[in-house]
Write a protein that holds these residues in place. Structure first.
Motif, PDB file in Angstrom:
ATOM      1  N   THR A  26       0.788  -1.238   0.000  1.00  0.00           N
ATOM      2  CA  THR A  26       0.000   0.000   0.000  1.00  0.00           C
ATOM      3  C   THR A  26       0.822   1.292   0.000  1.00  0.00           C
ATOM      4  O   THR A  26       0.429   2.215  -0.703  1.00  0.00           O
ATOM      5  CB  THR A  26      -1.021   0.037   1.153  1.00  0.00           C
ATOM      6  OG1 THR A  26      -0.391  -0.368   2.340  1.00  0.00           O
ATOM      7  CG2 THR A  26      -2.205  -0.821   0.846  1.00  0.00           C
ATOM      8  N   PRO A  27       1.952   1.391   0.719  1.00  0.00           N
ATOM      9  CA  PRO A  27       2.697   2.648   0.605  1.00  0.00           C
ATOM     10  C   PRO A  27       3.156   2.920  -0.822  1.00  0.00           C
ATOM     11  O   PRO A  27       3.108   4.052  -1.304  1.00  0.00           O
ATOM     12  CB  PRO A  27       3.909   2.439   1.535  1.00  0.00           C
ATOM     13  CG  PRO A  27       3.528   1.383   2.450  1.00  0.00           C
ATOM     14  CD  PRO A  27       2.589   0.509   1.707  1.00  0.00           C
ATOM     15  N   ASN A  30       0.186   3.992  -2.829  1.00  0.00           N
ATOM     16  CA  ASN A  30      -0.178   5.349  -2.428  1.00  0.00           C
ATOM     17  C   ASN A  30       0.740   6.375  -3.037  1.00  0.00           C
ATOM     18  O   ASN A  30       0.327   7.460  -3.425  1.00  0.00           O
ATOM     19  CB  ASN A  30      -0.117   5.465  -0.906  1.00  0.00           C
ATOM     20  CG  ASN A  30      -1.426   5.077  -0.272  1.00  0.00           C
ATOM     21  OD1 ASN A  30      -2.414   5.750  -0.458  1.00  0.00           O
ATOM     22  ND2 ASN A  30      -1.438   3.980   0.438  1.00  0.00           N
ATOM     23  N   MET A  31       2.032   6.021  -3.103  1.00  0.00           N
ATOM     24  CA  MET A  31       3.017   6.979  -3.571  1.00  0.00           C
ATOM     25  C   MET A  31       2.948   7.166  -5.082  1.00  0.00           C
ATOM     26  O   MET A  31       2.949   8.283  -5.576  1.00  0.00           O
ATOM     27  CB  MET A  31       4.403   6.487  -3.162  1.00  0.00           C
ATOM     28  CG  MET A  31       5.496   7.438  -3.483  1.00  0.00           C
ATOM     29  SD  MET A  31       7.045   6.624  -3.131  1.00  0.00           S
ATOM     30  CE  MET A  31       8.119   7.578  -4.137  1.00  0.00           C
ATOM     31  N   HIS A  34      -1.359   7.187  -6.244  1.00  0.00           N
ATOM     32  CA  HIS A  34      -2.318   7.903  -5.401  1.00  0.00           C
ATOM     33  C   HIS A  34      -3.553   7.059  -5.141  1.00  0.00           C
ATOM     34  O   HIS A  34      -4.685   7.494  -5.243  1.00  0.00           O
ATOM     35  CB  HIS A  34      -2.691   9.258  -6.011  1.00  0.00           C
ATOM     36  CG  HIS A  34      -1.502  10.143  -6.096  1.00  0.00           C
ATOM     37  ND1 HIS A  34      -0.939  10.702  -4.984  1.00  0.00           N
ATOM     38  CD2 HIS A  34      -0.748  10.520  -7.140  1.00  0.00           C
ATOM     39  CE1 HIS A  34       0.117  11.401  -5.350  1.00  0.00           C
ATOM     40  NE2 HIS A  34       0.266  11.306  -6.639  1.00  0.00           N
ATOM     41  N   ARG A 158       5.598   1.280   9.481  1.00  0.00           N
ATOM     42  CA  ARG A 158       6.186   2.609   9.356  1.00  0.00           C
ATOM     43  C   ARG A 158       7.519   2.572   8.636  1.00  0.00           C
ATOM     44  O   ARG A 158       7.842   3.444   7.829  1.00  0.00           O
ATOM     45  CB  ARG A 158       6.383   3.225  10.735  1.00  0.00           C
ATOM     46  CG  ARG A 158       5.229   4.065  11.157  1.00  0.00           C
ATOM     47  CD  ARG A 158       5.462   4.606  12.511  1.00  0.00           C
ATOM     48  NE  ARG A 158       6.689   5.363  12.548  1.00  0.00           N
ATOM     49  CZ  ARG A 158       6.774   6.551  13.113  1.00  0.00           C
ATOM     50  NH1 ARG A 158       5.735   7.079  13.660  1.00  0.00           N
ATOM     51  NH2 ARG A 158       7.911   7.189  13.133  1.00  0.00           N
ATOM     52  N   MET A 161       6.974   2.160   5.029  1.00  0.00           N
ATOM     53  CA  MET A 161       6.561   3.434   4.452  1.00  0.00           C
ATOM     54  C   MET A 161       7.761   4.365   4.293  1.00  0.00           C
ATOM     55  O   MET A 161       7.924   5.003   3.251  1.00  0.00           O
ATOM     56  CB  MET A 161       5.502   4.061   5.363  1.00  0.00           C
ATOM     57  CG  MET A 161       4.912   5.345   4.878  1.00  0.00           C
ATOM     58  SD  MET A 161       5.832   6.795   5.383  1.00  0.00           S
ATOM     59  CE  MET A 161       5.501   6.867   7.118  1.00  0.00           C
ATOM     60  N   MET A 162       8.627   4.425   5.319  1.00  0.00           N
ATOM     61  CA  MET A 162       9.803   5.301   5.246  1.00  0.00           C
ATOM     62  C   MET A 162      10.699   4.900   4.083  1.00  0.00           C
ATOM     63  O   MET A 162      11.228   5.730   3.358  1.00  0.00           O
ATOM     64  CB  MET A 162      10.607   5.224   6.556  1.00  0.00           C
ATOM     65  CG  MET A 162       9.984   5.900   7.733  1.00  0.00           C
ATOM     66  SD  MET A 162       9.789   7.657   7.511  1.00  0.00           S
ATOM     67  CE  MET A 162      11.437   8.228   7.866  1.00  0.00           C
ATOM     68  N   LEU A 165       8.820   5.832   0.737  1.00  0.00           N
ATOM     69  CA  LEU A 165       8.609   7.243   0.473  1.00  0.00           C
ATOM     70  C   LEU A 165       9.903   8.053   0.504  1.00  0.00           C
ATOM     71  O   LEU A 165      10.136   8.895  -0.346  1.00  0.00           O
ATOM     72  CB  LEU A 165       7.612   7.835   1.481  1.00  0.00           C
ATOM     73  CG  LEU A 165       6.182   7.977   0.965  1.00  0.00           C
ATOM     74  CD1 LEU A 165       5.539   6.615   0.848  1.00  0.00           C
ATOM     75  CD2 LEU A 165       5.361   8.844   1.887  1.00  0.00           C
ATOM     76  N   PHE A 166      10.733   7.818   1.492  1.00  0.00           N
ATOM     77  CA  PHE A 166      11.900   8.682   1.669  1.00  0.00           C
ATOM     78  C   PHE A 166      13.225   7.971   1.425  1.00  0.00           C
ATOM     79  O   PHE A 166      14.276   8.568   1.548  1.00  0.00           O
ATOM     80  CB  PHE A 166      11.889   9.283   3.077  1.00  0.00           C
ATOM     81  CG  PHE A 166      10.670  10.086   3.376  1.00  0.00           C
ATOM     82  CD1 PHE A 166      10.443  11.292   2.738  1.00  0.00           C
ATOM     83  CD2 PHE A 166       9.729   9.635   4.283  1.00  0.00           C
ATOM     84  CE1 PHE A 166       9.309  12.024   3.002  1.00  0.00           C
ATOM     85  CE2 PHE A 166       8.595  10.373   4.558  1.00  0.00           C
ATOM     86  CZ  PHE A 166       8.386  11.578   3.914  1.00  0.00           C
TER      87      PHE A 166
ATOM     88  N   GLU B  84       2.006   9.382   4.918  1.00  0.00           N
ATOM     89  CA  GLU B  84       1.798   8.526   3.763  1.00  0.00           C
ATOM     90  C   GLU B  84       0.864   9.169   2.747  1.00  0.00           C
ATOM     91  O   GLU B  84       1.049   9.028   1.545  1.00  0.00           O
ATOM     92  CB  GLU B  84       1.219   7.182   4.225  1.00  0.00           C
ATOM     93  CG  GLU B  84       1.254   6.132   3.133  1.00  0.00           C
ATOM     94  CD  GLU B  84       0.497   4.874   3.508  1.00  0.00           C
ATOM     95  OE1 GLU B  84      -0.279   4.908   4.465  1.00  0.00           O
ATOM     96  OE2 GLU B  84       0.693   3.871   2.829  1.00  0.00           O
ATOM     97  N   LYS B  89       4.833  14.855  -0.400  1.00  0.00           N
ATOM     98  CA  LYS B  89       5.843  14.417   0.563  1.00  0.00           C
ATOM     99  C   LYS B  89       6.347  15.595   1.395  1.00  0.00           C
ATOM    100  O   LYS B  89       7.523  15.713   1.726  1.00  0.00           O
ATOM    101  CB  LYS B  89       7.021  13.744  -0.143  1.00  0.00           C
ATOM    102  CG  LYS B  89       6.647  12.383  -0.682  1.00  0.00           C
ATOM    103  CD  LYS B  89       7.899  11.596  -0.955  1.00  0.00           C
ATOM    104  CE  LYS B  89       7.916  11.134  -2.397  1.00  0.00           C
ATOM    105  NZ  LYS B  89       9.186  10.568  -2.773  1.00  0.00           N
TER     106      LYS B  89
END
Lengths: 267, 221
Positions: A26-27, A30-31, A34, A158, A161-162, A165-166, B84, B89
C-alpha cells in the motif's frame, strides 16, 4: 474416531502473508498511483471509509491527552470486538512480527531440519500484565503514548513506508530487529512476556467465545501439543483456556488423537 | 602504555599537539549530551525543568489543523498516516532522537511547502489534525523581513514572488505600491511564499518566514 481436525497453519500463513503484503504494497501504491482506498498499517488502517485503530495506541492517546475524539473510538471498535469474541487472534493471524517470526522459524527448520525448536528462556507469564500496566503508567508519566516508539507491529509498517517514500530507515527500526533477535534466543519471547498490545488484547479476550477445547477422554498424553505451542502453553493442564492463548490452532493440528478442537463457547 | 607514548610522540612530530585529555573531554561531552537526551525524553513541556523543547519553530511547522503543541505529543499516536497520504511528501516524521516528539509529523516549508490539499486532516484517526477547511488552516503566520525583502529595502527592485504564489492572493497578501503586505486575518501559513522567496539571509532565513504563532496557544480543559 472423529475426523481429523482442519489444518489451520496453512490458512494462518496465508492470512499472515496477505496482511504483510497489504502493508508492504500500500505505501508503494499510495506513492505512485495515489491509490488511497487502502491506507496505513496496523497502528491505524483504513479500507475505504472503514477505519481501524490499534486499541492500545488509541487508549493511550485518550489517557495522555485526557480528551475523547469520537472517530478514534469508532476506529477502535472493530479490533476490540474481534478480541472480545475471538481473543488474541490479531497476534497470531495478522501481526507482521508474527509473519517475520514464522519466516525465521521456517528458515531455521530448513537449516536444522528439526521439527520443534526448544524454548530458551522461560519466565513467569504474568510479566505480560506488568508490561501492560508499566507501559500505560510510563505513558501517563511521560505524557505521550510511548508504545508507538516500541510497538513492533506498527513499526514494521512505518519502516516500510519510510523506505518507499523517503528511501531511508528510521532509527526506531532497531526495535524490530531486537524483537526478532529475542525470537531467535527464545521462541516468541517478546510476544510472550513484553508486548503490551498483546497483553491488552489478551485482557479483552479473557472471556472470549472461540476457544481451543481439549477432550480429556481422547487425549493420549503424548505432550506434542505443548511442544508445538509457540507460546509454550500446555493444553494438557488446561492452559489453552487461559487468557494467554492466542488461538493459532497449532496444537489442534499436531494432536494425533484429535483431542483439541476450536469450539464456539456459548454463554 | 607504549602505545600511548607512541601516539603522543606522533602528535608532536606532526606539529599540532593534541591535549592528552581531549578524548576524555569528548567522552564527557557526549555522555553529557546523552544525559540531556534522556532528560529530554522524560520532559514534555518547555518549562523550567525540561531541556527538550518543541521542534516547531520558524519555517518548521505542524501540518494543517494541528492541535496546540501543548497536547500534540500526547494526542498523536505516530501512525504516520498523514505522512503517507501527503502527495507532495511535504510531511515528514521525526525519529526517536526528538524525545517525546519522536514520530510526530512536521512540514519543512522551506524545502516543500504545504499545498493545502487537506488530505492529511481527513485521515488523522486521533483528531490531532482536526478536519478543517483550506481557509481555516493556521499553520503559522507569514512575516516579511523588511530589511531583507528586496522590494522593501531597495528602491528599484521589482519582485512579487510571494504575491504570485500565494493561494489566497488579494486576501492574505496584498500589494501596497508594489510591495507585499500580509493580512494576518487570512494568512494560512502554508509556506508557499517562503518556498518561493529568492532572498536567503545570512542566518539561513528567507525574506519572508512563517512563524508558528498559533502552535503555542495554551489548552484549557
Amino acid at each position: 474416531m472423529k475426523k481429523p481436525p482442519t489444518r489451520y497453519t496453512p490458512i494462518r500463513i496465508i492470512t499472515l502473508t496477505a496482511a504483510f503484503l497489504l502493508i508492504l504494497i500500500t505505501p508503494y501504491l499510495n506513492m505512485h498511483f495515489h491509490f488511497s482506498f487502502i491506507q496505513g498499517w496496523f497502528q491505524s488502517l483504513s479500507i475505504g471509509n472503514l477505519w481501524f485503530v490499534s486499541p492500545l495506541e488509541g487508549l493511550e492517546s485518550i489517557l495522555t491527552s485526557r480528551s475523547i475524539y469520537g472517530p478514534l473510538l469508532v476506529g477502535m471498535l472493530i479490533p476490540i470486538l474481534l478480541a472480545l469474541f475471538l481473543g488474541r487472534v490479531f497476534c497470531s493471524w495478522i501481526c507482521p512480527i508474527s509473519f517475520l517470526s514464522e519466516l525465521i522459524d521456517w528458515i531455521i527448520k530448513l537449516i536444522t531440519k528439526k521439527k520443534f525448536r526448544p524454548f530458551g528462556i522461560k519466565l513467569s507469564r504474568r510479566i505480560l500484565w506488568f508490561a501492560l500496566i508499566g507501559e500505560i503508567l510510563l505513558a501517563l508519566i511521560i505524557g505521550a503514548p510511548i508504545f508507538v516508539f516500541l510497538s513492533p507491529p506498527g513499526l514494521v509498517g512505518r519502516e516500510i513506508m519510510m523506505v518507499t517514500l523517503f528511501k531511508t530507515v528510521a532509527i526506531e527500526g532497531v526495535v524490530v530487529i531486537v524483537v526478532l533477535l529475542m525470537h531467535l534466543v527464545s521462541k516468541r519471547m517478546f510476544c510472550r512476556y513484553f508486548c503490551p498490545l498483546g497483553a491488552l488484547l489478551a485482557l479483552i479476550g479473557i472471556k472470549r467465545r472461540l476457544v481451543m477445547k481439549s477432550d480429556p477422554d481422547q487425549c493420549i498424553e503424548c505432550g506434542i501439543c505443548k511442544k508445538s505451542c509457540p507460546l509454550g502453553l500446555d493444553p494438557q493442564k488446561g492452559e489453552n483456556l487461559s487468557p494467554y492463548c492466542w488461538n493459532c490452532g497449532k496444537c489442534s493440528e499436531v494432536c494425533k488423537a484429535s483431542a483439541l478442537r476450536f469450539v464456539w463457547k456459548d454463554l | 602504555m607504549k602505545l600511548k607514548n607512541k601516539k603522543l610522540s606522533k602528535n608532536k612530530k606532526s606539529g599540532n599537539p593534541l591535549p592528552a585529555d581531549q578524548s576524555k573531554r569528548l567522552l564527557l561531552k557526549s555522555l553529557g549530551s546523552a544525559g540531556i537526551f534522556f532528560l529530554g525524553l522524560s520532559s514534555k513541556k518547555a518549562g523550567a525543568f525540561s531541556l527538550k523543547a518543541s521542534p516547531v519553530k520558524t519555517n518548521v511547522l505542524r501540518p494543517p489543523g494541528a492541535v496546540p503543541e501543548d497536547i500534540f505529543p500526547s494526542k498523536c499516536i505516530r501512525c504516520g498516516r498523514c505522512v503517507e497520504v501527503c502527495p507532495y511528501k511535504a510531511i515528514r516524521p521525526l525519529d526517536i532522537r526528538s524525545g517525546v516528539y519522536a514520530g510526530t509529523p512536521l512540514v519543512f516549508v522551506e524545502e516543500i511547502p504545504c499545498y493545502l490539499c487537506m488530505k492529511c486532516v481527513e485521515v488523522c484517526p486521533t483528531g490531532t489534525l482536526r478536519p478543517i477547511n483550506q481557509d481555516e488552516t493556521r499553520m503559522g503566520l507569514a512575516v516579511i523581513d523588511k530589511h531583507a525583502c528586496v522590494t522593501w529595502s531597495q528602491e528599484l527592485a521589482l519582485c512579487r514572488t510571494c504575491y504570485n504564489v500565494c493561494p489566497f492572493k488579494e486576501k492574505a497578501i496584498k500589494l501596497d505600491e508594489l510591495r507585499p503586505v500580509i493580512i494576518d486575518k487570512y494568512c494560512t501559513g502554508c509556506g508557499l511564499c517562503v518556498h518561493g522567496c529568492q532572498v536567503t539571509q545570512k542566518n539561513g532565513k528567507k525574506a519572508i518566514n512563517v512563524e508558528p504563532i498559533y502552535a503555542f496557544r495554551t489548552v484549557k480543559w
